[in-house]
Design an enzyme around this catalytic site. Structure first.
Site, PDB file in Angstrom:
ATOM      1  N   CYS A   1      -5.931   5.695   2.970  1.00  0.00           N
ATOM      2  CA  CYS A   1      -4.711   6.179   2.317  1.00  0.00           C
ATOM      3  C   CYS A   1      -4.991   6.360   0.825  1.00  0.00           C
ATOM      4  O   CYS A   1      -5.924   5.778   0.278  1.00  0.00           O
ATOM      5  CB  CYS A   1      -3.550   5.225   2.557  1.00  0.00           C
ATOM      6  SG  CYS A   1      -3.804   3.549   1.970  1.00  0.00           S
TER       7      CYS A   1
ATOM      8  N   CYS B   1       0.845  -1.194   0.000  1.00  0.00           N
ATOM      9  CA  CYS B   1       0.000   0.000   0.000  1.00  0.00           C
ATOM     10  C   CYS B   1       0.885   1.249   0.000  1.00  0.00           C
ATOM     11  O   CYS B   1       2.108   1.160   0.060  1.00  0.00           O
ATOM     12  CB  CYS B   1      -0.918  -0.009   1.225  1.00  0.00           C
ATOM     13  SG  CYS B   1      -0.044   0.180   2.796  1.00  0.00           S
TER      14      CYS B   1
ATOM     15  N   CYS C   1      -4.311   0.056   2.285  1.00  0.00           N
ATOM     16  CA  CYS C   1      -3.709   0.179   3.618  1.00  0.00           C
ATOM     17  C   CYS C   1      -4.437  -0.634   4.681  1.00  0.00           C
ATOM     18  O   CYS C   1      -3.824  -1.073   5.654  1.00  0.00           O
ATOM     19  CB  CYS C   1      -3.657   1.646   4.041  1.00  0.00           C
ATOM     20  SG  CYS C   1      -2.505   2.629   3.071  1.00  0.00           S
TER      21      CYS C   1
END
Length: 169
Positions: free
Chosen positions: A104, A40, A130
């Site tokens: 995110c 991520c 994330c």
């Protein structure tokens, strides 16, 4: 204290820093490309922090007897370890407390002059979310292991900062 000063002024100490960071980077790439775990954005940022640790180790390794080089290496080490720890803590918080309004981004927000995800997408392009927890070892997530790793780097930095900056005897 003198032996700690000698060790902090040696290539060995800086080499250990560089090699441990290289091992973490290698593990990250193994997880991504061999185990097919998608990193991520926060993982990519942590990867950059580990590259900072690698750079600090290599920088200090070049001229460990030079006080200025040691100081610059120590500065990069401290910043990278602290930033990495901050990122790892944020990632674990996102994973443990998912919030649809606080996620995110899909692309890293690197400065316009440092578009790492465009220059080297196989290393710096995030492809995961994330909030996903794709891997655990001993019941500990990858993000939690990175908290441990960055904490160790930061504690080592704290233990070595004074001896690193002292003049050689």
């Amino acid at each position: 204290m003198q032996s700690l000063i000698s060790f902090a002024h040696s290539r060995l100490s800086w080499g250990i820093l560089a090699l441990s960071a290289l091992a973490l980077e290698s593990a990250a790439l193994y997880f991504q490309h061999i185990m097919k775990l998608d990193p991520c954005v926060m993982c990519i940022y942590q990867r950059v922090a580990v590259f900072g640790l690698l750079g600090a180790g290599l920088f200090g390794f070049m001229a460990p007897a030079n006080r200025v080089i040691r100081a610059l290496g120590a500065l990069l080490w401290g910043i990278s370890a602290a930033w990495g720890l901050k990122l790892a803590l944020e990632l674990v918080d996102m994973q443990n407390n998912p919030n649809p309004f606080s996620t995110c981004s899909f692309l890293p927000e690197f400065p316009s002059w440092l578009q790492l995800h465009e220059w080297l997408p196989s290393v710096f392009m995030p492809t995961g979310m994330c909030t996903d927890i794709p891997w655990e070892f001993a019941g500990v997530t990858m993000g939690e292991w990175m908290i441990v790793a960055f904490s160790v780097y930061l504690l080592a930095w704290l233990a070595f900062i004074v001896p690193m900056l002292k003049k050689s005897a």
